[in-house]
Scaffold this motif. Structure first.
Motif, short mmCIF file in Angstrom:
data_model
loop_
_atom_site.label_atom_id
_atom_site.label_comp_id
_atom_site.label_asym_id
_atom_site.label_seq_id
_atom_site.Cartn_x
_atom_site.Cartn_y
_atom_site.Cartn_z
N LEU A 53 0.79 -1.24 0.00
CA LEU A 53 0.00 0.00 0.00
C LEU A 53 0.82 1.29 0.00
CD1 LEU A 53 -2.74 -1.01 2.62
CD2 LEU A 53 -2.78 -1.35 0.14
N TYR A 83 0.53 6.20 -2.82
CA TYR A 83 -0.07 5.32 -1.83
C TYR A 83 -1.36 4.75 -2.42
CZ TYR A 83 3.01 6.88 1.94
OH TYR A 83 4.09 7.14 2.72
N TYR A 84 -1.68 3.52 -2.07
CA TYR A 84 -2.86 2.85 -2.59
C TYR A 84 -4.13 3.68 -2.39
CZ TYR A 84 -6.38 -0.76 -3.36
OH TYR A 84 -7.46 -1.46 -3.83
N GLU A 85 -4.28 4.25 -1.20
CA GLU A 85 -5.51 4.99 -0.89
C GLU A 85 -5.71 6.23 -1.77
OE1 GLU A 85 -3.61 7.24 3.01
OE2 GLU A 85 -4.36 5.19 3.15
N ASN A 86 -4.63 6.72 -2.40
CA ASN A 86 -4.72 7.91 -3.25
C ASN A 86 -4.94 7.58 -4.72
OD1 ASN A 86 -4.25 9.46 -0.98
ND2 ASN A 86 -2.05 9.53 -1.32
N LYS A 92 -6.41 1.33 -8.52
CA LYS A 92 -6.57 0.36 -7.43
C LYS A 92 -6.77 -1.06 -7.98
CE LYS A 92 -8.26 3.47 -3.87
NZ LYS A 92 -9.36 3.85 -3.00
N GLU A 122 2.43 -2.65 6.56
CA GLU A 122 1.11 -2.15 6.18
C GLU A 122 0.18 -3.29 5.74
OE1 GLU A 122 -1.69 0.25 6.58
OE2 GLU A 122 0.28 1.11 6.93
N GLY A 125 -3.34 -2.94 6.93
CA GLY A 125 -4.17 -2.13 6.04
C GLY A 125 -4.78 -2.97 4.93
N GLN A 129 -8.77 -3.22 4.62
CA GLN A 129 -9.46 -2.84 3.39
C GLN A 129 -10.00 -4.04 2.61
OE1 GLN A 129 -7.50 0.25 1.01
NE2 GLN A 129 -6.20 0.72 2.77
#
Length: 185
Positions: A53, A83-86, A92, A122, A125, A129
């Motif tokens: 991530l 970062y994965y979340e962005n 993704k 991570e 995370g 998720q």
């Protein structure tokens, strides 16, 4: 003979690997895991870290980590620079396959006993998720050699994960400095 059996039992317990969870919103989870890994490597143990991530490493960081080899190796399977979340939804989806590859590599490392310490940075995370199956943590723990340490890091410790750990550390920022926001850990 009973005293000898007891001594052998204690020796096996001392050699038995531990599961460590390092989580929280504070900064320093990866640094703490790296410190433990470097310490293990300095004592002749082989360490592998798989990062999730976090996107692609900068060249400077990658070069610095290469200096720890061969005792300490760091792997990243993700290809994006963020970062994965962005990432966008499309980004993704692309990275999900890479994350699965990282998870499968972790299982292989654990099954083969390829290292004395495996750090899954991570990975909490990834679990939180739901990027791997619900049984992913149990699968990794079942594959783990008894004498190998496993360190899991992440911002959130998913329900039930703590019960598998020998040690749980929560890092939280109590007072942010002007230079660092607490929530960027």
């Amino acid at each position: 003979a009973p005293a000898q059996r007891e001594a052998q039992k204690e020796e096996r317990e001392m050699k038995k690997g531990k599961v460590h969870i390092i989580f929280g919103t504070g900064m320093g989870k990866t640094a703490m895991a790296l410190g433990r890994g470097v310490s293990a490597a300095m004592h002749g143990r082989k360490v592998i870290m798989i990062q999730f991530l976090k996107g692609v490493l900068s060249h400077e960081t990658a070069d610095g980590l290469k200096q720890l080899e061969p005792a300490f190796k760091v792997f990243r399977f993700e290809k994006q620079n963020e970062y994965y979340e962005n990432l966008s939804e499309e980004g993704k989806k692309e990275e999900l396959c890479n994350i699965q590859n990282g998870y499968n590599f972790a299982k292989k490392v654990l099954c083969t006993g390829e290292c004395d310490m495996l750090i899954l940075d991570e990975f909490l995370g990834v679990l939180d998720q739901k990027l791997v199956g619900d049984d992913a943590l149990e699968t990794l723990l079942a594959a783990r050699e008894d004498n190998g340490d496993l360190i899991l890091t992440g911002k959130v410790c998913p329900a039930g994960a703590e019960e598998h750990a020998d040690e749980v550390t929560r890092l939280e920022c109590l007072k942010p400095s002007k230079d660092h926001a607490c929530m960027n850990g």
